[in-house]
Each structure stands twice: as structure tokens, then as C-alpha cells.
Design a protein around this motif. Structure first.
Motif, short mmCIF file in Angstrom:
data_model
loop_
_atom_site.label_atom_id
_atom_site.label_comp_id
_atom_site.label_asym_id
_atom_site.label_seq_id
_atom_site.Cartn_x
_atom_site.Cartn_y
_atom_site.Cartn_z
N UNK A 146 -3.67 0.49 7.80
CA UNK A 146 -4.52 1.68 7.75
C UNK A 146 -5.66 1.65 8.76
N UNK A 147 -5.86 0.52 9.44
CA UNK A 147 -6.95 0.44 10.42
C UNK A 147 -6.52 1.10 11.72
N UNK A 179 5.99 -2.15 11.16
CA UNK A 179 4.87 -1.69 11.97
C UNK A 179 4.00 -2.79 12.51
N UNK A 180 3.67 -3.77 11.68
CA UNK A 180 2.77 -4.82 12.11
C UNK A 180 3.43 -5.68 13.18
N UNK A 181 4.69 -6.05 12.98
CA UNK A 181 5.36 -6.85 14.00
C UNK A 181 5.50 -6.07 15.30
N UNK A 182 5.90 -4.81 15.22
CA UNK A 182 6.08 -4.03 16.44
C UNK A 182 4.77 -3.83 17.19
N UNK A 233 5.95 6.50 9.20
CA UNK A 233 6.02 5.07 8.93
C UNK A 233 5.64 4.28 10.16
N UNK A 234 5.79 2.96 10.08
CA UNK A 234 5.44 2.06 11.19
C UNK A 234 4.05 2.37 11.72
N UNK A 235 3.11 2.54 10.81
CA UNK A 235 1.80 3.07 11.18
C UNK A 235 0.93 2.07 11.93
N UNK A 236 1.23 0.79 11.85
CA UNK A 236 0.41 -0.21 12.55
C UNK A 236 0.91 -0.49 13.96
N UNK A 237 1.96 0.21 14.38
CA UNK A 237 2.61 -0.11 15.66
C UNK A 237 1.86 0.39 16.88
N UNK A 283 6.74 2.65 -9.26
CA UNK A 283 6.13 1.49 -8.59
C UNK A 283 6.59 1.42 -7.13
N UNK A 284 7.84 1.80 -6.88
CA UNK A 284 8.37 1.76 -5.52
C UNK A 284 7.85 2.85 -4.62
N UNK A 285 7.13 3.81 -5.19
CA UNK A 285 6.55 4.89 -4.41
C UNK A 285 5.04 4.77 -4.27
N UNK A 286 4.50 3.66 -4.76
CA UNK A 286 3.05 3.47 -4.80
C UNK A 286 2.59 2.54 -3.68
N UNK A 287 1.61 3.00 -2.91
CA UNK A 287 1.05 2.16 -1.86
C UNK A 287 0.09 1.16 -2.50
N UNK A 288 0.44 -0.10 -2.37
CA UNK A 288 -0.33 -1.14 -3.02
C UNK A 288 0.34 -1.58 -4.30
N UNK A 289 0.04 -2.80 -4.73
CA UNK A 289 0.62 -3.29 -5.96
C UNK A 289 2.00 -3.88 -5.76
#
Length: 444
Positions: free
Chosen positions: A62-63, A127-130, A244-248, A386-392
Motif C-alpha cells: 500500500x506504500x 507484486x513485491x517480487x516484480x 493487483x500487483x500493486x507493489x510492482x 476470509x479469502x476476500x479480506x485484506x489482512x488476517x
């Protein structure tokens, strides 16, 4: 008395005990492809990911950007150079850069390459790896293989040392899978000292972080050339927000009268399309590896949830319909893992591998995306909200759900790649049959 011997437990048991969360060689099943160096790398990478990425995944996603300090640390800890190498570490890099897990450059192979990416993928999503290493993985091999001495002396060492980053800049608003549709123009200056580049690139992974851009341009002759373009006057980037892939650090890159020194040509002028098409094989294998670990993450988290969640008086995993879902998810993932492409590539020359396996690599990439789309869908069905929740507990699966199209689309769409795989197979057969006929004719 244990069912498994001490040797089997020491060598072939590692990581999560949740069914199908790890590949077979970490679930007690010996493999001819892995030895102690692979186990050292796996353990070191797991620790590195657990310490440097896992606690910060939501923050990093998210940064506004991935910090330079994280890239510098990855280089210092021995991740960047081997990830930029692929299956073999170039002779001139050996001894100059660290390798995580104390693996020697001489023993590094395609299975080490698989492991380092596989462990990275445990964060869930790509995203983070890319964003962090995608440029080094996708662009540096071409620089090393075809680049000028200037590029090898200055650009590559800066990237491998963690001082600068690079992005692969091919795709344009009107040119995706159809690479020949590239319109970014390069003309040579009157004095012949540099190119002047005008045009635009879109959906460029890690473009927001890059100091250099490995860019395919179209010369006035209509031929395609690869250039390394520094972030300089006239080059601007704008962040593209994806589902998606928001950190890329995905970027729109604009070139307006950008001056590029003539010695920043990669390989020969006019040969850029050939280099890009060859580079796609490495990119597609890399994406397939990412999809494989994402599928295992989905299995691990959804099965773990099913083993603990109770409905209608019993565990989810005790419902036959849920076990059927797990059976289909796992068989597809295990089948994907079983493709022997990495071993085959290691036993062929580069020319033989391109001839025999370019189509297979395209097929693998397409298949990996198809498998992951099904597996992540079923994982969310099992996990529910749970599978649709960001976090947790559902964080990783939810992130993969958003990232899945960033796996199936880049590097060639599913439809294009499956057709390519078939055309290549037919072409290989035709050429081999022609050779056989020629040999038979000569014998007569």
C-alpha cells in the motif's frame, strides 16, 4: 519408531506440514534434482523472506514505492546477482557478488533459480517480487548476452550491486502480445553520436523505481533496436494503478526527444525483435514459477482453514465436497510442478533449447495461469469471506486473487501462447522430418 528414517527427515522434510503446501521434495520424497546446496539456499531464502518481507507485505503493497534500502539489502544479502543470472552465473560475475545460502557460483543451476523465486512467492502474490527484482530478472540477462562493453562495465555492475534498478520497456498502448506493433521511434542525430527517442511505453513493471529502461524502439528504417535508456531529461514516468500487483511500481513511460548515447545499443541495430523474442522464454518460465508457488500458497491457506473451521457440526475438511475441491486443486498443482522443463533446458545448448522448448515454455506459462486461476478461485470458495479480506488469515489468498491476471496476461496472453506452442511444435516436426528426408536422400 518413526515411519521415516532420520536421513529422509533431515534431507527431504522442510517447511509447512499442511498437505500440498510444499513441493514433493520437501514432503519426504527424494528427488534426483536437489542436493545440499539447494537445501541451503531454500533455508536461507525462507529466513530472508520471513524476516524482510512477511511482516511488511501489507505496508509494502500500500506504500507509494518499494524503498531503495530494501533493494540494496537484497543485493548485499546475495539475492540480486543470482536472480539476474538465471540458470548459470556468468564467469565474469563470479567472486564479485555474494550469493545467498553460501551456494558457489560453479554449482548454481536452474533448480537454484527455481528455489529463489519459489521462496519469494510465499508472500502471496507477485507484486513485491516484480517491483523489487523484476527488472533485474527480465532485463539483465539480455544486457549480459548482447550488451556493449559500456553497458557491461557500468550499467550491469550498478544494478547487481544494488545502486540502481532497471525495467524492461517493451509494451505500448497499442502493442502488447503483438510485439511487432511497437511504434516508439529512434532516429540517429546528425553527428551520429546518439539516438533521439520519442514515444511511449505502458504497463512497465518496476518502471517507477527504474534508473534504466531496456527499451525496444523502431528506427526510421522500420527495423527494431534495443536500447538502454537512462532516466534523463525528456523521460517521465507516471504510476498506473492496477487491480493487483500493486507493489510492482507499474508505470506509463513517456519519451520526448530523449538523447541516448550510441554505445547504449544492446547487440546489433535492427536485431532488437530477435533479442526480445528470445528473452521471452526466460520471462515465461519465471512467470510459470511464480504461478506455481501462488497455487501452493492457496492450497496451504485454504486447507489449513478447512482443517480448523467447523460447519454443521464437523470440520470443513470432513465434507466430501470440500475434499473434492482440494483433490482437483492439488492434482493440477502437482502436475504443474512435474513439468521437467528446467532439467531439459540444462541438458541442451541455447540454440537447441530455443528450437525444441520455446513452444513448450509458452505452453507452460499459459498452463500455469490456467491452473492458478482455478486454484485461487476454489481457495476462496473454501475460505469464504476470509479469502476476500485484506489482512488476517486470508491475506495471501486475497492478494493472489487480485494478482492472478497479472500472471495470465503479461509475457503473452493465454490464447496467443497456446497457439504459439502448437505452431512451434508443428514447425519442429517439419524441420526434423526435412532433415531425415535429406539424410535418406544422401544415403541413396
Amino acid at each position: 519408531m518413526s515411519i521415516l528414517s532420520d536421513e529422509i527427515k533431515a534431507k527431504w522434510l522442510f517447511g509447512s506440514t499442511v498437505p500440498f503446501a510444499e513441493p514433493a521434495w520437501a514432503r519426504g520424497c527424494p528427488s534426483p534434482y536437489y542436493n545440499d546446496s539447494h537445501r541451503r539456499l531454500r533455508a536461507a531464502m525462507r529466513t530472508w523472506v520471513d524476516e524482510n518481507l512477511m511482516p511488511h507485505t501489507i505496508e509494502l503493497e500500500t506504500s507509494p514505492s518499494l524503498p531503495d534500502s530494501l533493494y540494496e539489502k537484497a543485493a548485499k544479502d546475495g539475492l540480486i546477482m543470482p536472480m539476474a543470472s538465471g540458470a548459470t552465473i556468468p564467469q565474469e560475475w563470479r567472486g564479485k557478488y555474494p550469493i545467498i545460502g553460501n551456494v558457489s557460483a560453479e554449482e548454481w543451476d536452474g533448480f537454484h533459480d527455481l528455489i529463489i523465486h519459489d521462496e519469494f512467492g510465499r508472500v502471496g502474490g507477485i507484486g513485491i517480487e516484480n517491483g523489487l527484482v523484476g527488472g533485474a530478472v527480465l532485463a539483465v540477462p539480455a544486457l549480459q548476452k548482447y550488451g556493449s562493453q559500456q553497458i557491461k562495465d557500468v550499467v550491469i555492475p550498478d544494478i547487481l550491486s544494488g545502486r540502481t534498478r532497471i525495467a524492461l520497456a517493451i509494451t505500448e498502448p497499442g502493442a502488447g502480445s503483438d510485439v511487432q506493433g511497437v511504434q516508439t521511434e529512434a532516429r540517429v542525430s546528425e553527428d551520429g553520436s546518439h539516438f533521439i527517442v520519442d514515444g511511449e511505453k505502458k504497463w512497465i513493471t518496476s518502471g517507477m523505481y527504474a534508473h534504466y529502461f531496456l527499451t525496444m524502439v523502431k528506427e526510421v528504417t522500420g527495423e527494431f533496436t534495443l536500447l538502454v535508456i537512462p532516466r534523463t531529461e525528456g523521460l517521465t514516468t507516471k504510476h498506473i494503478t492496477l487491480s493487483g500487483s500493486t507493489a510492482a511500481g507499474t508505470a506509463f513511460v513517456d519519451f520526448e526527444n530523449v538523447k541516448v548515447p550510441i554505445n547504449m545499443v544492446v547487440g546489433k541495430r535492427g536485431q532488437g525483435l530477435k533479442y526480445v523474442m528470445s528473452n521471452f522464454n526466460h520471462e515465461r518460465l519465471f512467470i510459470g514459477i511464480q504461478a506455481l508457488r501462488c497455487a501452493r500458497v492457496c492450497l496451504e491457506d485454504s486447507i489449513s482453514h478447512a482443517m480448523n473451521r467447523e460447519t454443521f457440526g464437523k470440520k470443513l475438511v470432513d465434507h466430501p465436497v470440500l475434499r473434492l475441491k482440494i483433490a482437483n486443486m492439488s492434482r493440477e498443482t502437482e502436475a504443474l510442478q512435474a513439468w521437467s522443463l528446467i532439467y531439459q533446458i540444462s541438458k541442451l545448448s541455447s540454440e537447441e533449447a530455443v528450437f525444441l522448448l520455446a513452444g513448450t515454455t509458452a505452453q507452460l506459462k499459459a498452463h500455469a495461469g490456467i491452473v492458478l486461476e482455478h486454484v485461487v478461485r476454489e481457495a476462496i470458495q473454501i475460505m469464504g469471506g476470509i479469502g476476500l479480506t485484506r489482512g488476517g488469515r486470508g491475506e495471501r489468498v486475497e492478494r493472489i486473487w487480485r494478482d492472478v491476471k497479472a500472471i495470465t496476461v503479461p509475457g503473452g496472453s493465454e490464447e496467443i501462447l497456446l497457439d504459439l506452442a502448437t505452431r512451434r511444435a508443428l514447425n519442429v516436426t517439419a524441420k526434423l522430418q526435412a532433415e531425415e528426408a535429406k539424410v535418406g536422400k544422401n544415403k541413396l
